[in-house]
Design a protein around this motif. Structure first.
Motif, short mmCIF file in Angstrom:
data_model
loop_
_atom_site.label_atom_id
_atom_site.label_comp_id
_atom_site.label_asym_id
_atom_site.label_seq_id
_atom_site.Cartn_x
_atom_site.Cartn_y
_atom_site.Cartn_z
N GLN A 129 -80.94 70.39 20.20
CA GLN A 129 -80.68 71.55 19.35
C GLN A 129 -81.38 71.43 18.01
O GLN A 129 -81.97 72.37 17.49
N ASP A 130 -81.32 70.22 17.44
CA ASP A 130 -81.92 69.96 16.14
C ASP A 130 -83.44 70.04 16.19
O ASP A 130 -84.09 70.34 15.19
N TYR A 171 -81.95 58.45 11.66
CA TYR A 171 -81.87 58.74 13.10
C TYR A 171 -80.99 57.75 13.85
O TYR A 171 -81.15 57.54 15.03
N LEU A 172 -80.08 57.13 13.12
CA LEU A 172 -79.10 56.26 13.77
C LEU A 172 -77.79 57.00 14.01
O LEU A 172 -76.93 56.54 14.74
N GLY A 195 -86.07 65.97 16.15
CA GLY A 195 -84.74 66.18 15.58
C GLY A 195 -83.77 65.16 16.14
O GLY A 195 -84.14 64.31 16.95
N LEU A 196 -82.50 65.24 15.71
CA LEU A 196 -81.50 64.29 16.17
C LEU A 196 -81.18 64.48 17.64
O LEU A 196 -80.80 63.55 18.33
#
Lengths: 269, 472
Positions: free
Chosen positions: A241-242, A101-102, A237-238
């Motif tokens: 949208q994710d 998640y970076l 999510g990222l």
């Protein structure tokens, strides 16, 4: 707190669609802060796909609606018992390494203003303090104003504009936290928010920042707090949208109209 | 090694090495006119078949014919046996690595590879974390690029775990050689390669999902006829006897994927896809993709269909991860690597960068995500201006570059205008991984047709050769 959710999404097609395919992240996972009492998702005329829990610990299920179809209703009804964990995500079974998640996405792509915001936390040594500071800075930088932004607005655009909704707050915080070296992700869920008398959407979104030693900690800059027992977490999510609760595609000539109703209520005990 | 410092696979110390003995008579007995006639015939055959695509997605003119050199490249059974063990070992380790890094990540926890290289890699697919594909296989066709520097010295240049292309050349080169020189195949005992399509089909069928309780239906998913490897897609589908489909031919309903046929929908169990991860499902990856199948990833992750190669396999063939493949072999298999890596400097590391910048005229420098021989520097073959320009590019973005010593690539005899001359070659064998790990005895030999050139890519003047493995 015991919260009930009644969430109805209705898709109407001006000309019938040939078929509809959706991927849902609409089922809360049980963890320390939330226990699912009952929960059902139905899709009118829909055929359920296999359900599974992904690496981030979220329940995912595909649905298809064979056409021709001119109206589809997705209904979510359920009851969840929640407790206040001071924003810390405990007892959530997941495998995805925080380091994933970076990476930034289109919606969270850094720019110089985001870097400047993240830079304000440079002197803060403790990651938890840093996350709190960044969340406060984001809340100060973006005024809550529905309609000022769209679902496609990026973190950089929202920060430049200085106005937005919970999605924008979350994106800006995620982008800033990643710039500061902290893994961060987008969380979608529900908020029981009539209690404080302010006007909020019950379909809500916030951010989680990964703090070494503590794990994932939720921050909701839109409400200047950490998620507590008024929050139901659906998935992460990222970016928006994710982490979207519903992703879908209709095959057809187009012309879709969408209607959403969400009610979150507390059950008197 | 020959006088010029390069190992010549046919001539060693003025004598013909055993695998090439029969070929010596063959070339001696072939007059120039016959050779020219045969070469023209080969070209006409390739044109007629329509095999004119660029190898390895190198771009360029899709209708351009890749030069075919009639002089075969030959391995003995013993040489091949050794290569085969090394290739299979590597394919097993790469798959073990993929299952691990999408699971508990033991190799990262053990400190044997930096987490940053894996989890922050653009090819790492968060969407498949925790999912174990059938039989624990992510990469079902592993293409391993090898070069030779001596009788027993081979180096792996790179691994290709996604969809290595070029195998149709291996099959067509053989087919054409057999048509033009049937006598060669009577006089030499050459291991056949024509079982590849059937072995590929069996490999794919062996990884059908557990939910599939009948003879699995396999399809080959292509991005379409505008893709440079479309010929190979249709060729392989045809030889395997499976349907060649595009995204629009497939659809998801409930727990499964179906193919539209004239007799109505037919359930699909295994998809051999030649489309990149980013395009296979707009609901999971790029929402603007029209090439894929909406909802495919949900069916895949809930065990309704198998996708080959598995989404996420690309994290194992990244050029920075490549450095750690020997470590993977030790970690997962408890064995010593049978094939060597090329020593690699990573410009992202300060010490390595300093070494690279100080030795540019001796090194080959490549982009981490580059392919096709573009964006690379071959130090010994470059002018000082070219080196200076490349130095500036490395300094601007060191993390984007790796460097390797210039390898003394072996040569094999090749037909050129003046007759026969040594030219540098590499080799890509295709290892199949399913219930079993299999390797057809052969592969694709690429040859740098320009005298002295070490770049075998077809976009840079490379050609192809038939590759023989002699039977015991």
């Amino acid at each position: 707190m015991i919260l009930t959710v009644d969430h109805v999404t209705c898709y109407r097609y001006v000309r019938p669609a040939r078929a509809l395919v959706q991927s849902h992240r609409l089922m809360p996972s049980s963890c320390a802060g939330q226990r699912v009492v009952d929960w059902t998702v139905t899709v009118s005329d829909g055929i359920a796909g296999g359900a599974f829990r992904d690496g981030a610990g979220d329940w995912i299920q595909g649905w298809t609606v064979p056409g021709p179809v001119s109206e589809v209703t997705v209904s979510v009804k359920g009851t969840v018992e929640t407790s206040d964990q001071a924003g810390v995500l405990r007892g959530h079974r997941e495998l995805t390494p925080a380091e994933c998640y970076l990476q930034s996405t289109t919606a969270t792509k850094p720019d110089s203003a985001l870097a400047a915001l993240a830079g304000q936390g440079q002197a803060v040594a403790e990651p938890l303090d840093l996350a709190h500071l960044l969340s406060d800075l984001v809340a100060d930088a973006i005024q809550y104003q529905p309609g000022a932004t769209t679902p496609a607005t990026t973190a950089a655009e929202a920060l430049a504009l200085g106005r937005g909704v919970c999605q924008d707050h979350a994106h800006v915080l995620i982008a800033a936290a990643r710039l500061a070296g902290l893994p961060a992700r987008y969380v979608s869920g529900y908020l029981f928010a009539t209690a404080d008398g302010r006007d909020h959407d019950a379909a809500h979104a916030w951010a989680e920042v990964h703090v070494r030693g503590l794990g994932w900690v939720g921050f909701d800059p839109a409400n200047r707090c950490c998620p507590d027992d008024r929050y139901i977490r659906l998935g992460s999510g990222l970016d928006a949208q994710d982490a979207a609760p519903i992703r879908g595609i209709a095959r057809g000539p187009g012309g879709e109209r969408l209607e959403v109703q969400v009610a979150v209520q507390a059950v008197q005990q | 090694m020959a006088a010029n410092g390069y190992f010549n696979e046919m001539f060693e110390k003025g004598r013909v090495r055993p695998p090439y003995r029969q070929l010596e008579d063959w070339t001696r007995s072939m007059p120039a006119e016959l050779r020219e006639m045969k070469q023209a015939e080969a070209e006409a055959l390739f044109r007629r078949i329509g095999i004119t695509f660029a190898v390895y997605g190198e771009g360029g003119d899709p209708d351009r014919l890749i030069p075919f050199d009639m002089f075969p490249r030959v391995f003995t059974a013993r040489e091949w046996a050794r290569l085969e063990r090394g290739i299979k070992q590597r394919a097993r380790a790469l798959n073990a690595f993929l299952v691990d890094v999408y699971g508990r990540g033991e190799i990262v926890r053990a400190g044997r590879i930096p987490g940053r290289l894996v989890y922050r890699n653009a090819a790492y697919e968060k969407a498949v974390v925790g999912f174990v594909p059938p039989k624990g296989v992510y990469s079902h066709v592993v293409g391993i690029d090898l070069v030779r520097t001596g009788p027993d010295e081979f180096f792996v240049l790179e691994d290709n775990c996604r969809t290595p292309s070029g195998v149709s050349y291996m099959l067509e080169n053989r087919e054409i050689m057999m048509r033009m020189f049937p006598e060669l195949f009577r006089e030499n005992r050459i291991e056949p390669v024509d079982s590849y399509p059937e072995k590929l089909r069996r490999t794919l069928a062996s990884v059908a999902p557990a939910k599939c309780e009948r003879d699995p239906t396999v399809v080959l998913l292509t991005p379409g006829h505008f893709n440079s490897a479309y010929y190979e897609h249709s060729f392989l589908a045809d030889l395997m006897g499976v349907e060649l489909v595009e995204g629009a031919d497939l659809f998801v309903e409930g727990e499964y994927v179906y193919m539209r046929t004239t007799e109505g929908p037919k359930r699909v169990d295994v998809i051999y896809r030649r489309i990149d991860d980013a395009f296979i499902d707009p609901l999971c990856f790029r929402p603007d993709s029209m090439l894929g199948v909406p909802g495919l990833m949900d069916v895949y992750r809930s065990g309704g269909v198998t996708i080959c190669s598995a989404p996420g396999a690309g994290v194992a063939d990244d050029k920075a991860v490549y450095t750690y493949v020997p470590e993977m072999i030790r970690f997962y298999l408890g064995e010593e690597p049978l094939l060597n890596n090329v020593p690699t400097w990573q410009c992202a590391k300060a010490d390595d960068l300093a070494h690279v910048l100080a030795h540019l005229p001796d090194l080959v420098v490549k982009e981490v995500h580059g392919s096709g021989g573009y964006g690379m520097l071959v130090g010994p073959k470059s002018s000082s201006e070219q080196i200076a320009a490349f130095r500036a590019r490395i300094e601007a973005d060191p993390g984007n570059y790796i460097a390797q010593p210039t390898l003394a690539l072996s040569t094999t005899p090749t037909f050129v205008n003046e007759g026969i001359a040594p030219r540098h070659v590499d080799l890509r064998p295709y290892c199949l991984v399913g219930e079993r790990v299999e390797l057809v005895p052969g592969g694709l030999t690429r040859v740098a047709l320009t005298e002295g050139s070490l770049v075998v890519n077809s976009s840079q003047g490379g050609g192809v050769k038939d590759t023989w493995v002699l039977a015991e």
